[in-house]
Design an enzyme around this catalytic site. Structure first.
Site, PDB file in Angstrom:
ATOM      1  N   LYS A 192       0.848  -1.196   0.000  1.00 18.45           N
ATOM      2  CA  LYS A 192       0.000   0.000   0.000  1.00 18.45           C
ATOM      3  C   LYS A 192       0.879   1.239   0.000  1.00 18.45           C
ATOM      4  CE  LYS A 192      -1.985   2.756   2.972  1.00 18.45           C
ATOM      5  NZ  LYS A 192      -2.086   4.003   2.158  1.00 18.45           N
ATOM      6  N   GLU A 267       9.192   1.605  11.516  1.00 12.13           N
ATOM      7  CA  GLU A 267      10.104   2.745  11.590  1.00 12.13           C
ATOM      8  C   GLU A 267       9.232   3.973  11.763  1.00 12.13           C
ATOM      9  OE1 GLU A 267      11.533   5.919  11.079  1.00 12.13           O
ATOM     10  OE2 GLU A 267      11.993   5.488   8.975  1.00 12.13           O
ATOM     11  N   CYS A 302      12.371  11.284   8.294  1.00 11.42           N
ATOM     12  CA  CYS A 302      12.340  10.732   9.645  1.00 11.42           C
ATOM     13  C   CYS A 302      13.651  10.925  10.385  1.00 11.42           C
ATOM     14  CB  CYS A 302      11.982   9.249   9.580  1.00 11.42           C
ATOM     15  SG  CYS A 302      13.081   8.286   8.515  1.00 11.42           S
ATOM     16  N   GLU A 402       8.353  15.597  16.966  1.00 14.41           N
ATOM     17  CA  GLU A 402       8.729  15.524  15.556  1.00 14.41           C
ATOM     18  C   GLU A 402       7.844  16.466  14.747  1.00 14.41           C
ATOM     19  OE1 GLU A 402      10.016  12.133  12.386  1.00 14.41           O
ATOM     20  OE2 GLU A 402       8.082  11.841  13.363  1.00 14.41           O
TER      21      GLU A 402
END
Length: 502
Positions: A192, A267, A302, A402
């Site tokens: 996906k 992750e 990231c 983040e």
């Protein structure tokens, strides 16, 4: 004048997307579609199906049949090697087209294609590297612990049907990091892509077919997390979920995996520090660190080093070098070679980043430069100029959360112990950077930092090295042997060589 990418869409002859299920491209059963709007211009770029629960079920069952009844898990090693190497060659041969599709997907400029981690080359190299593991999926033969005349051995076998869920920011790298080891191990896959970067992924899947991947081994379902992603991660016939993305979705996957004890690789992002000592090339450290959160992906990575921990003796020098980069970043048409960075992926992310910039100033950090939106031809896009914050306390939101945008928070420190304390004072642990010319300090610090990857005077992603994080940055590793083994199960076999009772 208004910025437009419509001519590039027409030049690419971009077709609306389809689902791939058991080797056949088709629309969703419901007929539902998603319209993708370009983040730099807000123009409608194209449509692809929104796979519902029935489509996802058909894709998973196709992958299940291909695993349980098909040839891929049992084909001779040389055939798997041939296919994976063919994929690598096709990726390289079609690199220009793929870079153009990515620019239409997520607005990442073509100029970023020269950066290895964001290039088609890293995807090709990753397939090539994992092709080398196909004939090395060995176990061990061990001596009987209690003596006697029997063999004790272990075998590595493919884990089964894999749900691979990709983010939008690095489709080339993440496509390869998930599919290459899964296919090398003999798994079958339901893929996906992100709804914000589907067209480049769909083209790469066509190249897989061209390379000779059998029908049903790789299936593709497109659409957002609800309903498509949710139906995929909760499907009972999925054996493993591999996901890169937000921590909230990662937590949802862990909870969903409990029902059937799915294996998971996650992750989940980071708040990575760059630690700068006075004996380093401070100007280079400032330019490199600011570049990681501004150039190419506009901080939407990231592992971007979004916290700079800088020794007080060189604090101002670092800020000056970082500001020079922040003030020089160019935006615009991603197909223009002079454009260096991308817009934020959607309006929601734009508002989120602007909210963090406001919170930084409200909490007392000093905004050195940037943090505003450009006007003129860029006004319709999701652009924000790089924000450089000084005098940041490590407890502030801009230093702890983040942001996923072009924001660098600079925190002062006085000695190694304080630097380690500040660097590890986060819920994340994905990456870290060290800038020093003292080799002993570099190794001393690298051992003390709680991060999955530590770069010393530079940072790179390599296909043969494990990549992943400590703490809430995720579970497992991608890249190298550890990645290949994550798509296998370890089986113990006992074989008597006489009539003894084991």
């Amino acid at each position: 004048m208004t910025l437009t990418v419509r001519s590039h869409r027409e030049a690419a002859a971009l077709k609306d997307g389809l689902l791939l299920i058991d080797g056949r491209w088709r629309p969703a059963e419901s007929g539902a579609t998603w319209t993708h709007h370009h983040p730099a211009t807000a123009e409608a770029i194209g449509e692809f199906p929104v796979a519902g629960a029935a489509d996802v079920d058909a894709a998973v069952r196709a992958a299940r049949r291909a695993f349980d009844e098909g040839t891929w898990p049992h084909v001779r090693a040389g055939e798997r090697v041939r296919v994976l190497r063919a994929v690598a060659d096709l990726l390289r041969d079609n690199a220009d087209e793929l870079r153009g599709l990515q620019a239409l997907d997520n607005g990442v400029p073509l100029s970023f294609g020269g950066v290895y981690a964001g290039s088609v080359d890293v995807a090709a190299d990753t397939f090539e590297h994992h092709a080398g593991w196909v004939d090395k999926a060995g176990g061990e033969t061990l001596p009987p612990y209690q003596g006697g005349d029997h063999l004790a051995m272990t075998l590595r076998e493919p884990v089964g049907v894999v749900a691979a869920v990709l983010p939008w920011n690095a489709p080339f790298l993440l496509f390869a990091q998930k599919l290459a080891p899964a296919l090398a191990a003999g798994c079958t896959v339901v893929l996906k892509p992100s709804e914000y970067a589907s067209f480049s992924v769909l083209r790469m899947v066509e190249l897989l077919q061209e390379a000779g991947i059998p029908d049903g081994v790789v299936n593709v379902v497109t659409g957002p997390g609800d309903p498509t992603g949710e139906a995929l991660i909760t499907h009972a016939q999925v054996d493993k979920v591999s996901f890169t993305g937000s921590r909230d979705v990662g937590r949802r996957i862990v909870r969903a995996s409990a029902d059937t004890m799915k294996r998971v690789s996650l992750e989940l992002g980071g708040k990575s520090p760059a630690v700068v000592f006075p004996d380093s090339d401070v100007a280079l450290a400032g330019m490199t660190t600011m570049g990681m959160v501004t150039l190419g992906l506009s901080g939407q990575a990231c592992v971007a080093h979004s916290r700079a921990l800088v020794h007080r003796d060189v604090y101002d020098e670092f800020l000056g070098a970082a500001q020079m980069i922040a003030d020089s970043v160019t935006y615009g048409d991603p197909f223009d070679a002079s454009v260096q960075s991308s817009p934020l992926i959607n309006a929601r992310q734009l508002e989120r980043v602007l909210g963090y910039i406001s919170a930084g100033t409200d909490q007392g950090a000093r905004l050195v430069t940037g943090g505003n939106r450009p006007d003129g031809e860029l006004a319709a896009g999701n652009f924000v100029r790089p924000a450089l914050f000084a005098d940041v306390d490590n407890s502030m939101a801009i230093a702890q959360e983040e942001i996923f945008g072009p924001v660098l928070s600079v925190v002062p420190f006085s000695d190694e112990d304080e630097a380690v304390r500040l660097a590890n004072d986060t819920e994340y642990g994905l990456g870290a950077g060290l800038y020093t010319n003292d080799a002993r300090r570099a190794f001393r610090m690298a051992k003390r930092l709680r991060a999955g990857t530590v770069g010393i005077n530079g940072f790179q992603v390599e296909p043969h090295l494990p990549f992943g994080g400590y703490k809430q940055s995720g579970l497992g590793r991608e890249g190298g042997r550890s990645s290949f083994e994550a798509y296998t199960e370890l089986k113990t076999v006992l074989l008597p060589l006489s009539d003894e009772v084991i």
